[in-house]
Design a protein around this motif. Structure first.
Motif, PDB file in Angstrom:
ATOM      1  N   VAL A 177       8.510   3.740   4.211  1.00 31.02           N
ATOM      2  CA  VAL A 177       7.131   3.411   3.818  1.00 31.02           C
ATOM      3  C   VAL A 177       6.147   4.354   4.514  1.00 31.02           C
ATOM      4  O   VAL A 177       5.157   4.793   3.917  1.00 31.02           O
ATOM      5  CB  VAL A 177       6.819   1.942   4.165  1.00 31.02           C
ATOM      6  CG1 VAL A 177       5.341   1.640   3.924  1.00 31.02           C
ATOM      7  CG2 VAL A 177       7.677   1.010   3.332  1.00 31.02           C
ATOM      8  N   HIS A 231       6.085   7.576   2.550  1.00 34.64           N
ATOM      9  CA  HIS A 231       5.440   7.404   1.253  1.00 34.64           C
ATOM     10  C   HIS A 231       3.921   7.247   1.414  1.00 34.64           C
ATOM     11  O   HIS A 231       3.132   7.813   0.639  1.00 34.64           O
ATOM     12  CB  HIS A 231       6.037   6.192   0.535  1.00 34.64           C
ATOM     13  CG  HIS A 231       5.506   6.013  -0.852  1.00 34.64           C
ATOM     14  ND1 HIS A 231       4.667   4.969  -1.207  1.00 34.64           N
ATOM     15  CD2 HIS A 231       5.672   6.770  -1.976  1.00 34.64           C
ATOM     16  CE1 HIS A 231       4.356   5.077  -2.470  1.00 34.64           C
ATOM     17  NE2 HIS A 231       4.958   6.168  -2.972  1.00 34.64           N
ATOM     18  N   THR A 232       3.559   6.497   2.434  1.00 31.95           N
ATOM     19  CA  THR A 232       2.114   6.293   2.680  1.00 31.95           C
ATOM     20  C   THR A 232       1.437   7.608   3.035  1.00 31.95           C
ATOM     21  O   THR A 232       0.322   7.897   2.589  1.00 31.95           O
ATOM     22  CB  THR A 232       1.918   5.285   3.822  1.00 31.95           C
ATOM     23  OG1 THR A 232       2.574   4.057   3.493  1.00 31.95           O
ATOM     24  CG2 THR A 232       0.426   5.016   4.039  1.00 31.95           C
ATOM     25  N   LEU A 259       0.839   9.499  -0.050  1.00 31.56           N
ATOM     26  CA  LEU A 259      -0.303   8.940  -0.781  1.00 31.56           C
ATOM     27  C   LEU A 259      -1.631   9.396  -0.169  1.00 31.56           C
ATOM     28  O   LEU A 259      -2.600   9.691  -0.879  1.00 31.56           O
ATOM     29  CB  LEU A 259      -0.232   7.409  -0.783  1.00 31.56           C
ATOM     30  CG  LEU A 259       0.920   6.793  -1.583  1.00 31.56           C
ATOM     31  CD1 LEU A 259       0.924   5.269  -1.402  1.00 31.56           C
ATOM     32  CD2 LEU A 259       0.781   7.117  -3.075  1.00 31.56           C
ATOM     33  N   LEU A 260      -1.654   9.453   1.150  1.00 30.65           N
ATOM     34  CA  LEU A 260      -2.885   9.899   1.823  1.00 30.65           C
ATOM     35  C   LEU A 260      -3.182  11.355   1.501  1.00 30.65           C
ATOM     36  O   LEU A 260      -4.334  11.732   1.253  1.00 30.65           O
ATOM     37  CB  LEU A 260      -2.758   9.706   3.337  1.00 30.65           C
ATOM     38  CG  LEU A 260      -2.788   8.262   3.837  1.00 30.65           C
ATOM     39  CD1 LEU A 260      -2.528   8.210   5.337  1.00 30.65           C
ATOM     40  CD2 LEU A 260      -4.135   7.612   3.521  1.00 30.65           C
ATOM     41  N   GLU A 286      -3.912   2.763  -2.569  1.00 29.69           N
ATOM     42  CA  GLU A 286      -2.473   2.489  -2.531  1.00 29.69           C
ATOM     43  C   GLU A 286      -1.942   2.707  -1.113  1.00 29.69           C
ATOM     44  O   GLU A 286      -1.137   1.902  -0.605  1.00 29.69           O
ATOM     45  CB  GLU A 286      -1.734   3.398  -3.514  1.00 29.69           C
ATOM     46  CG  GLU A 286      -2.159   3.193  -4.969  1.00 29.69           C
ATOM     47  CD  GLU A 286      -1.453   4.172  -5.903  1.00 29.69           C
ATOM     48  OE1 GLU A 286      -0.263   4.451  -5.662  1.00 29.69           O
ATOM     49  OE2 GLU A 286      -2.101   4.658  -6.834  1.00 29.69           O
ATOM     50  N   ALA A 287      -2.369   3.801  -0.506  1.00 23.39           N
ATOM     51  CA  ALA A 287      -1.904   4.079   0.850  1.00 23.39           C
ATOM     52  C   ALA A 287      -2.344   2.976   1.806  1.00 23.39           C
ATOM     53  O   ALA A 287      -1.559   2.542   2.673  1.00 23.39           O
ATOM     54  CB  ALA A 287      -2.459   5.427   1.317  1.00 23.39           C
ATOM     55  N   HIS A 288      -3.574   2.503   1.634  1.00 26.86           N
ATOM     56  CA  HIS A 288      -4.056   1.463   2.535  1.00 26.86           C
ATOM     57  C   HIS A 288      -3.318   0.153   2.307  1.00 26.86           C
ATOM     58  O   HIS A 288      -3.079  -0.608   3.257  1.00 26.86           O
ATOM     59  CB  HIS A 288      -5.567   1.256   2.348  1.00 26.86           C
ATOM     60  CG  HIS A 288      -6.145   0.298   3.329  1.00 26.86           C
ATOM     61  ND1 HIS A 288      -6.628  -0.939   2.964  1.00 26.86           N
ATOM     62  CD2 HIS A 288      -6.288   0.374   4.688  1.00 26.86           C
ATOM     63  CE1 HIS A 288      -7.076  -1.569   4.034  1.00 26.86           C
ATOM     64  NE2 HIS A 288      -6.886  -0.798   5.096  1.00 26.86           N
ATOM     65  N   GLU A 334      -0.131  -0.217   1.438  1.00 28.65           N
ATOM     66  CA  GLU A 334       1.153  -0.132   2.138  1.00 28.65           C
ATOM     67  C   GLU A 334       0.947  -0.182   3.650  1.00 28.65           C
ATOM     68  O   GLU A 334       1.742  -0.785   4.384  1.00 28.65           O
ATOM     69  CB  GLU A 334       1.866   1.162   1.734  1.00 28.65           C
ATOM     70  CG  GLU A 334       2.287   1.186   0.264  1.00 28.65           C
ATOM     71  CD  GLU A 334       3.257   2.310  -0.037  1.00 28.65           C
ATOM     72  OE1 GLU A 334       3.593   3.068   0.908  1.00 28.65           O
ATOM     73  OE2 GLU A 334       3.685   2.428  -1.198  1.00 28.65           O
ATOM     74  N   LEU A 335      -0.128   0.466   4.101  1.00 31.66           N
ATOM     75  CA  LEU A 335      -0.415   0.440   5.532  1.00 31.66           C
ATOM     76  C   LEU A 335      -0.672  -0.985   6.008  1.00 31.66           C
ATOM     77  O   LEU A 335      -0.178  -1.408   7.074  1.00 31.66           O
ATOM     78  CB  LEU A 335      -1.627   1.330   5.824  1.00 31.66           C
ATOM     79  CG  LEU A 335      -2.031   1.477   7.289  1.00 31.66           C
ATOM     80  CD1 LEU A 335      -0.929   2.138   8.085  1.00 31.66           C
ATOM     81  CD2 LEU A 335      -3.319   2.269   7.401  1.00 31.66           C
ATOM     82  N   LEU A 385      -0.642   7.192  10.835  1.00 30.70           N
ATOM     83  CA  LEU A 385      -1.180   6.859   9.511  1.00 30.70           C
ATOM     84  C   LEU A 385      -2.625   6.382   9.616  1.00 30.70           C
ATOM     85  O   LEU A 385      -3.479   6.752   8.800  1.00 30.70           O
ATOM     86  CB  LEU A 385      -0.309   5.778   8.863  1.00 30.70           C
ATOM     87  CG  LEU A 385       1.097   6.209   8.454  1.00 30.70           C
ATOM     88  CD1 LEU A 385       1.869   5.014   7.887  1.00 30.70           C
ATOM     89  CD2 LEU A 385       1.038   7.330   7.423  1.00 30.70           C
TER      90      LEU A 385
END
Length: 753
Positions: A145, A148-149, A152-153, A160-162, A164-165, A201
């Motif tokens: 994750v 992937h995050t 996305l960033l 989306e990134a936030h 998952e974060l 992140l």
């Protein structure tokens, strides 16, 4: 009817127990007796006694029946209550018995509860293990994750990134919370190490958010979606912070993030850093004017963007327009202070004052129609504090003063260069001599005062006071220059060629300055000219007049040295030559305006009279006979009359002339009987109280026939009639010095006889 002793003993306890009843009975009996005595006070009323008795009997029966009914109902209620209390007591006793039985049963089962406690612990461990088994897939996928995050960033898919974060943070925070509740602090370090990628992140996301916020003014016009996304993420984090702070049991590391406050800081730092952190601001007027004009344009433009666009991209409680307005106001306040630390010229200081006090609040800036009414800086205080405004005004006045001093000095140099030209000074439409100096000086001062009035009354008053001070100093320098020029002219009277004409022009200039100085202040209520400036103008006028009279004196002295003499006494044209000199100067004096012309004429007449009298008192001649005294009297009469007529013809009234002293002196000379001299001298010194013993003694010597005794009598009379100068008296004799008489002879190497 009396009561027996037994009745009294029986009634006594009741009376002691119910004293109110006895009192009530007595009152009732008293009332009944009063009523009966009122009804049956006549014998014929006794016939209705039976009727009254039956009526009262019925009423008593009715009252008694109601009382019995009431008492009966109360008794029934009391009986029911007692029955209920009896039933409740039985039930309470039954409950106590049951509780006792339950207590004994619990005591018998205490050993079995210990086994249930172990069972409860096993159930809790089973639930925890089941929870761990459920999140194991998520824990094992954490690093995947993370990767992937991060992708996305980098792709700016921030929402989306936030999401998952937040999911990973929630997982970590749950685990840490459970460990915290069980006091397993050692295991928390392991968990934090496993989730260490979260910090990178967070930092990456925060950097992108603050870059977006920093570019907010541009993005809300070009790509508002990205800006709105950043605000949504900030609000998500704020809600998480609020929820964790509300629980107040466990705060995960890095909480609270305070990203909303960071949003304000980044926005404010962006505003401050964009235009207000210039390394150096041009201290010269044009460069500073361009800088302030650019600030004005940019601030209005950016506030319009905030008001029309950014406000729609953030929640209402952000008050972003108010925050930006306050930030711009504070940044401008600091920026102006930085500018004022520079060594600004007078134009730069004026621009700062005008911009802060007028432009800033005008419809061209913070009062712009596109900003009102939402933008209101009136509650934020002044852009420049009153102390800073006053300090800046004083700096401005110092700069203006230096400029005015430079211009005045240059004007003074040009003025005296013109004195040495081979032509007369210029004239006005009436033929009066003048120069451009008063116009230049007054125009320069007036322009500076008018410019200062564009700022405020305070600066205007400061510049006005400075202008008067500089004008006074200028008059002092002009007077010194006149004195120096006069000294040079005495050494060579041919230079300057038109010395008298330029002195007359100076007098006209001085009069023009005197008439114009009161109009410098725009407010008629503040046009009072200081006494020191009036004195400077007066000193300037007196010095120019003095130099003119000295010039006249230089032309008169060669003529005055020729009298008194036998040639003059026999009828020379000496006074005619004096009149020609005076007439020549009077023509020159006509080139000045009337008040000064009259002054010059008056002073010239006084000069002629004093010089004439001084010449007579130089002990050059003594009348040897009565015939010579007669000739002297005739000559004095002719000269004084000729001079008086000359000055009257020039416009000086006879009452203003000092030549009357010559006529009075002639009377002393013409007196035939020396015995009457005391009376004549008394009249003379009464009219001319500044005449001293030496003056009178010299005049007596001129007669040539006054004995020592007569002289002694006259001087004794003068000593007895000492004179006091009256107010407004123009002295004439006090300016005349009498030469000391020579001694008859001296013995060599001995004392004087």
């Amino acid at each position: 009817m009396g009561m027996s002793a037994e009745d009294e003993r029986a009634a006594s306890p009741r009376d002691e127990e119910w004293p109110e009843a006895e009192k009530a009975e007595k009152l009732a009996r008293g009332a009944a007796l009063k009523w009966a005595s009122g009804v049956f006070y006549r014998p014929e009323k006794l016939e209705g006694l039976g009727h009254y008795r039956s009526r009262e009997t019925q009423r008593n029966s009715s009252i008694q029946s109601r009382l019995k009914s009431t008492v009966q109902s109360y008794l029934e209620g009391v009986s029911a209550g007692l029955e209920q209390l009896r039933s409740a007591a039985q039930e309470v006793q039954s409950v106590c018995q049951d509780l006792g039985a339950a207590r004994w049963a619990l005591l018998d089962s205490a050993d079995h509860f210990q086994g249930l406690q172990q069972m409860r612990k096993l159930v809790e461990e089973h639930v925890q293990l089941a929870s761990v088994v459920q999140v194991l897939p998520q824990i094992f996928s954490v690093h995947e994750v993370f990767s992937h995050t991060l992708q996305l960033l980098h792709g700016q898919r921030l929402l989306e990134a936030h999401a998952e974060l937040m999911m990973v943070e929630h997982l970590r925070d749950d685990i840490l919370s459970q460990l915290h509740l069980r006091g397993l602090s050692g295991a928390q370090t392991t968990v934090l190490s496993y989730f260490s990628g979260l910090q990178q992140l967070n930092e990456t996301l925060a950097k992108q958010l603050w870059d977006i916020v920093g570019s907010g003014l541009r993005l809300v016009r070009e790509d508002p979606v990205l800006f709105v996304t950043a605000v949504r993420i900030i609000e998500r984090e704020e809600k998480i912070d609020d929820a964790l702070l509300l629980e107040a049991t466990f705060l995960p590391p890095g909480r609270p993030k305070g990203w909303r406050q960071k949003f304000y800081h980044v926005l404010q730092d962006t505003i401050r850093g964009a235009r207000f952190h210039a390394a150096h601001v041009d201290a010269e007027g044009p460069g500073l004017a361009r800088h302030l004009a650019a600030l004005q344009k940019d601030v209005v433009s950016e506030l319009r963007v905030v008001k029309d666009l950014m406000v729609q991209c953030v929640p209402a409680h952000y008050n972003v327009l108010s925050v930006c307005t306050t930030t711009y106001h504070q940044a401008l306040t600091s920026h102006l202070q930085e500018i004022l630390r520079e060594d600004l010229d007078k134009q730069g200081l004026f621009l700062v004052l005008e911009w802060a006090l007028h432009v800033y609040h005008s419809p061209e800036m913070m009062g712009h129609p596109d900003l009102l009414p939402e933008v209101d800086v009136s509650a934020l205080g002044p852009l420049m504090s009153p102390e800073l405004v006053d300090q800046t005004e004083r700096r401005y006045v110092v700069k203006v003063k230096a400029s005015v001093l430079e211009w005045m000095q240059r004007t003074l140099e040009v003025e005296f260069k013109e004195w040495f030209r081979e032509e007369e000074p210029e004239t006005d439409h009436q033929g009066f001599f003048q120069s451009a100096m008063p116009v230049i000086v007054m125009q320069m001062l007036n322009e500076n005062i008018q410019v200062a009035s564009l700022i405020n009354d305070s600066l205007q008053q400061k510049v006005y006071n400075m202008a008067l001070e500089e004008l006074e100093a200028f008059l002092g320098r002009l007077r010194e220059a006149l004195v120096q020029c006069g000294k040079e002219h005495q050494q060579d009277r041919a230079v300057p060629k038109y010395y008298v004409s330029y002195l007359l022009a100076t007098l006209n200039n001085n009069l023009a300055l005197s008439n114009s100085v009161s109009s410098l202040h725009p407010d008629t209520a503040h046009r009072e000219v200081p006494a020191s400036l009036r004195a400077a103008l007066d000193r300037m006028q007196k010095k120019a007049c003095q130099l003119l009279l000295e010039e006249l004196l230089l032309d008169l002295q060669p003529l005055c040295l020729q009298l008194p003499s036998r040639k003059w006494l026999s009828g020379s044209q000496l006074v005619g030559s004096v009149c020609e000199v005076i007439d020549k100067y009077a023509k020159d004096f006509s080139r000045v305006r009337k008040p000064i012309f009259t002054l010059l004429l008056t002073e010239s007449e006084l000069l002629v009279a004093s010089q004439y009298l001084r010449a007579l008192m130089q002990r050059k001649m003594v009348c040897k006979s009565e015939e010579e005294r007669g000739q002297l009297c005739d000559r004095l009469l002719q000269d004084a009359t000729q001079l008086r007529e000359l000055f009257c013809g020039l416009g000086l009234d006879q009452s203003q002339q000092s030549l009357e002293a010559v006529f009075a002196l002639r009377e002393l000379i013409c007196l035939k009987d020396p015995a009457l001299l005391s009376l004549e001298v008394l009249g003379f010194i009464t009219k001319y109280p500044d005449a001293s013993d030496e003056h009178i003694s010299t005049l007596l010597d001129l007669r040539g026939d006054v004995s020592k005794e007569a002289r002694h009598v006259v001087l004794e009379m003068m000593a007895q009639h000492a004179q006091v100068l009256p107010e407004g008296y123009r002295p004439i004799f006090s300016t005349i010095l009498v030469p000391v008489p020579e001694l008859p002879f001296c013995l060599r190497k001995g004392k004087c006889a």
